[in-house]
Design a protein around this motif. Sequence first.
Motif: not given
Length: 424
Positions: A333-334, A378-380, A384-389
């Motif tokens: 995703i990133k 991805g906005l939905k 799943v990504v917030t932790k790794s940002l």
Amino acid sequence: MSYVNGLKCRECGREYPKDVLFVCEYCFGSLEVDYDYAKIKKSLTKESLKDRPKTMWRYAELLPIDKEPTVGLFSGFTPLLKANNLARVLGVRELYIKDDSVNHPTLSFKDRVVSVAISKAREFGFDTVACASTGNLANSVSSQAASCGLRAFIFIPADLEAGKVVASQIYNPNLIGIEGNYDEVNRLCSEIASKYRWAFVNINIRPYYAEGSKSMGYEIAEQLDWKLPRHIVVPSAGGSLITKLWKSFKELEKLGFVDKVNTKVYCAQGQGCAPIVTAIKEKSDVIRPVKPKTIAKSLAIGNPADGYYAVDTVRKSKGWAEEATDEEIVEAIKLLAKTEGIFTETAGGVTLAAAKKLIEQKVIPEDESIVVCITGNGLKTQEVVTKSLPKLTKIKPNLASFEEHIKNGDRQKIAENKVIEYYI
Ligand SMILES: *Cc1c(COP(=O)(O)O)cnc(C)c1O
Ligand SMILES: [Zn+2]
């Protein structure tokens, strides 16, 4: 004007009228829409496409609607972009993203199937539509039912991502969270469908619904100037999209729009729910149902309705399959965001991660054309990504604070954010 002969059993070939039917009463095979291709050929030509709308409905002859569509008028014809930055990172020459993360109206590939299903449900005279969903289907049915004033009953696993729940709830359907996984939701819905006269888009009008997926294949072909890609990587949940993409290519061949189909089709699933990928890798015809455990919730169907046909499609095309772990999904995703500026949901992460692995394994060669199907936004699935940002940088609203930040801030982050040589 209708180009549909009727329905036909996929197994025994028995013919049925175009009605609210979905299983063969002789062999229990699933029914599929059967078209009059000779008639289609007279009306649908490359010339005739020139002044048609840039939506999925430009291929109306190949969709099972008898009258004009009444919902989803702007669905489809999403971008096919040449992903040069991503191609360099992956070490391949010709890579395209089919970007259904910006489909209208609800930002996923499901807008295609729902536009057909609800237009058809209205032709049949239903006043209530319904679905069993892993999230995106719920969003699209809720939205499109609202747009034409139909009652909607939407059944989802209760533990879906917050974004998927809100993106259904906002349209005010009867939204029901089931304490169970998708396969349990689906089983309950089959029971409800046999008792209530509702149009369950993916159950009792599934033959019509499923045809909507084909529009993605027609678009890819047209956007590549009627040359099919050599490789296409497709995410699978119930296995319908991958099967119908293949059907769309074969139809274009039959109609003389493209040369003989020479495309290898690859199936992508999350590692914790990969019954189709497993069957392909084990060279088996039998789908062993699994209990889903993956962050790719939109693909978390443990007992896929079209699993057998998905396996058959991959085998016929001489393709293969790959699965992605939760970590690989987040990384992919990133990577897509960083290289191409596209923010996809977990299903897109699965597909790109699988494509990357197939390229690394040299199953997909570096010098042939590849399409990666990105099917959701991805906005939905932000959680799943917030932790790794990184945490949000905060400064006071003055120049001195900014310059302090530049001087003392996260140097590594600022350094990493430079122009990288693979960008052109
Ligand atoms: C539903 C869905 C798919 C594929 O579904 P099939 O059931 O295999 O047709 C792929 N990506 C996303 C985001 C989906 O919501
Ligand atoms: Zn049959």
